[in-house]
Design a protein around this motif. Structure first.
Motif, PDB file in Angstrom:
ATOM      1  N   ASP A   1     -39.090  21.809   5.416  1.00  0.00           N
ATOM      2  CA  ASP A   1     -38.270  22.722   6.219  1.00  0.00           C
ATOM      3  C   ASP A   1     -36.935  23.014   5.541  1.00  0.00           C
ATOM      4  OD1 ASP A   1     -37.839  19.943   6.722  1.00  0.00           O
ATOM      5  OD2 ASP A   1     -36.705  20.401   8.536  1.00  0.00           O
ATOM      6  N   ASN A   2     -36.315  21.991   4.973  1.00  0.00           N
ATOM      7  CA  ASN A   2     -35.052  22.208   4.271  1.00  0.00           C
ATOM      8  C   ASN A   2     -35.251  22.895   2.926  1.00  0.00           C
ATOM      9  OD1 ASN A   2     -33.215  21.256   6.172  1.00  0.00           O
ATOM     10  ND2 ASN A   2     -33.413  19.130   5.489  1.00  0.00           N
ATOM     11  N   LEU A   3     -36.390  22.645   2.299  1.00  0.00           N
ATOM     12  CA  LEU A   3     -36.709  23.323   1.041  1.00  0.00           C
ATOM     13  C   LEU A   3     -36.798  24.825   1.264  1.00  0.00           C
ATOM     14  CD1 LEU A   3     -37.568  23.287  -1.948  1.00  0.00           C
ATOM     15  CD2 LEU A   3     -39.908  22.928  -1.161  1.00  0.00           C
ATOM     16  N   VAL A   4     -37.444  25.219   2.329  1.00  0.00           N
ATOM     17  CA  VAL A   4     -37.568  26.652   2.634  1.00  0.00           C
ATOM     18  C   VAL A   4     -36.188  27.276   2.814  1.00  0.00           C
ATOM     19  CG1 VAL A   4     -38.356  28.314   4.362  1.00  0.00           C
ATOM     20  CG2 VAL A   4     -39.886  26.488   3.597  1.00  0.00           C
ATOM     21  N   LYS A   5     -35.306  26.567   3.507  1.00  0.00           N
ATOM     22  CA  LYS A   5     -33.937  27.072   3.693  1.00  0.00           C
ATOM     23  C   LYS A   5     -33.230  27.236   2.354  1.00  0.00           C
ATOM     24  CE  LYS A   5     -33.393  24.816   8.217  1.00  0.00           C
ATOM     25  NZ  LYS A   5     -32.672  23.740   8.959  1.00  0.00           N
ATOM     26  N   ALA A   6     -33.402  26.256   1.468  1.00  0.00           N
ATOM     27  CA  ALA A   6     -32.751  26.312   0.157  1.00  0.00           C
ATOM     28  C   ALA A   6     -33.312  27.461  -0.680  1.00  0.00           C
ATOM     29  CB  ALA A   6     -32.934  24.986  -0.567  1.00  0.00           C
ATOM     30  N   VAL A   7     -34.615  27.679  -0.598  1.00  0.00           N
ATOM     31  CA  VAL A   7     -35.224  28.779  -1.346  1.00  0.00           C
ATOM     32  C   VAL A   7     -34.717  30.118  -0.819  1.00  0.00           C
ATOM     33  CG1 VAL A   7     -37.381  29.938  -1.905  1.00  0.00           C
ATOM     34  CG2 VAL A   7     -37.258  27.447  -1.999  1.00  0.00           C
ATOM     35  N   LYS A   8     -34.528  30.229   0.473  1.00  0.00           N
ATOM     36  CA  LYS A   8     -33.961  31.465   1.034  1.00  0.00           C
ATOM     37  C   LYS A   8     -32.564  31.715   0.474  1.00  0.00           C
ATOM     38  CE  LYS A   8     -36.445  31.668   5.462  1.00  0.00           C
ATOM     39  NZ  LYS A   8     -36.308  31.580   6.949  1.00  0.00           N
ATOM     40  N   GLN A   9     -31.778  30.655   0.339  1.00  0.00           N
ATOM     41  CA  GLN A   9     -30.443  30.791  -0.253  1.00  0.00           C
ATOM     42  C   GLN A   9     -30.542  31.253  -1.699  1.00  0.00           C
ATOM     43  OE1 GLN A   9     -28.750  26.902   0.326  1.00  0.00           O
ATOM     44  NE2 GLN A   9     -28.237  27.258   2.467  1.00  0.00           N
ATOM     45  N   ALA A  10     -31.497  30.687  -2.435  1.00  0.00           N
ATOM     46  CA  ALA A  10     -31.707  31.100  -3.822  1.00  0.00           C
ATOM     47  C   ALA A  10     -32.087  32.575  -3.894  1.00  0.00           C
ATOM     48  CB  ALA A  10     -32.788  30.239  -4.474  1.00  0.00           C
ATOM     49  N   ALA A  11     -32.932  33.009  -2.965  1.00  0.00           N
ATOM     50  CA  ALA A  11     -33.342  34.413  -2.929  1.00  0.00           C
ATOM     51  C   ALA A  11     -32.152  35.319  -2.622  1.00  0.00           C
ATOM     52  CB  ALA A  11     -34.444  34.606  -1.895  1.00  0.00           C
ATOM     53  N   ASP A  12     -31.311  34.899  -1.697  1.00  0.00           N
ATOM     54  CA  ASP A  12     -30.134  35.690  -1.349  1.00  0.00           C
ATOM     55  C   ASP A  12     -29.165  35.829  -2.524  1.00  0.00           C
ATOM     56  OD1 ASP A  12     -31.075  36.038   1.216  1.00  0.00           O
ATOM     57  OD2 ASP A  12     -29.878  34.414   2.088  1.00  0.00           O
ATOM     58  N   LEU A  13     -29.170  34.847  -3.415  1.00  0.00           N
ATOM     59  CA  LEU A  13     -28.319  34.898  -4.606  1.00  0.00           C
ATOM     60  C   LEU A  13     -28.927  35.749  -5.721  1.00  0.00           C
ATOM     61  CD1 LEU A  13     -27.241  31.145  -4.740  1.00  0.00           C
ATOM     62  CD2 LEU A  13     -25.722  33.101  -4.340  1.00  0.00           C
TER      63      LEU A  13
END
Length: 324
Positions: free
Chosen positions: A59-71
């Motif tokens: 669940d936290n990995l998905v959140k981190a990947v979303k942040q990476a995508a936003d960057l």
């Protein structure tokens, strides 16, 4: 006083001049962010030797990947920490393994993010080696089927690309054949073509819980003294069907990156590994250097040497700086 006709400082006078003649430009598109996936829910375990890096539940990995995508990062690579280990590393190729779960979750929530998976057995075997062990010796050929099964399970879970890091002879060919036979010919292979037996991996082994329980990895990872051998290794992987050639580590092996770039026309990746990251972070924390500036200089040097893409724990931080 007689000056030469060419005076290099003329084109260094302003930022505009310097940007116009810059030979190497680092971009967010060049960067791939590694993540460590672990079981449980709402888990975010700091890695002490890698400030800013964590073992993340899905669940936290998905959140981190979303942040990476936003960057604006184009890709991530996922490493797994299983709940249990055994001599054959069965969780590496289990349908419900940690990497397989992570891939499915990330592709569900971030379908446009390219997900690469590390294909190896060391995190999953109780002895910590990258292949299976028979009477204290790494069984190269006996490991190939398990590595291919691991790559297949990752691709079936939705991985966009698989990256075998084990350095077993013949594994790229076995993986390519297995993917092709299972209607996954479209899935590319990023081969750790020249992976050295390096002291720079220490922090990663803490993060991935992958230290060997006996001996070392010198019989399968490359001798740091060798460069010509790296070309031979890469040539074998090209013949077996690799789509991208990787050099690991990056900074101490810029000459090898350059050799591979000059020798082959495939894309070249470089892994800016945990030890390289940890040293810069530690020196920054001590106030001995400007960590952000050194990180960008390091990544630029890796690209200047010939890398088309860089796997780096600085990816998200660097993307923030580049976006500014």
């Amino acid at each position: 006083m007689q000056f030469p006709d060419y005076r290099p400082r003329r084109l260094r006078q302003t930022g505009a001049f310097r940007r116009m003649i810059r030979e190497t430009t680092l971009k967010t598109d060049d960067l791939i962010m590694p993540f460590f996936a672990i079981g449980g829910k709402d888990v975010k375990n700091p890695v002490p030797s890698m400030p800013g890096q964590y073992q993340l539940s899905v669940d936290n990995l998905v959140k981190a990947v979303k942040q990476a995508a936003d960057l604006g990062l184009p890709a991530v690579i996922v490493f797994g920490l299983p709940d249990k280990k055994d001599p054959l590393g069965t969780q590496a190729y289990a349908k419900d393994g940690i990497v397989q779960k992570a891939v499915r979750a990330v592709k569900d929530k971030c379908p446009d993010m390219m997900v690469i998976t590390d294909v190896c057995l060391c995190q999953y075997t109780d002895h910590g080696h990258c292949g299976i062990v028979d009477k204290g010796v790494i069984d190269n050929d006996g490991s190939l089927d398990l590595l291919a099964r691991t790559a297949l399970s990752h691709a079936q879970a939705g991985a966009d690309m698989v990256a075998p890091s084990d350095m077993m002879d013949g594994r790229v060919g076995m993986i390519r054949e297995t993917l092709d036979e299972n209607d996954l010919a479209h899935v590319p292979i990023m081969s750790y073509a020249a992976k050295y037996c390096s002291a720079y991996y220490g922090p990663f082994r803490e993060a991935a819980d992958s230290s060997p329980q006996f001996g070392d990895r010198r019989t399968y990872q490359m001798d740091p003294a060798n460069a010509v051998e790296a070309v031979r290794e890469a040539s074998l992987d090209v013949t077996e069907g690799a789509d991208i050639l990787m050099v690991k580590p990056a900074l101490p092996y810029l000459d090898v990156i350059h050799r591979i770039r000059e020798e082959f026309d495939l894309p070249v990746a470089a892994y800016n590994v945990s030890g390289e990251y940890a040293m810069i972070k530690a020196a920054d924390q001590m106030g001995w250097l400007d960590g952000k500036a050194v990180a960008l200089e390091t990544l630029t040097a890796i690209k200047r040497a010939g890398a088309d893409m860089i796997l780096t724990y600085f990816a998200m931080e660097a993307a923030q700086l580049l976006n500014q």
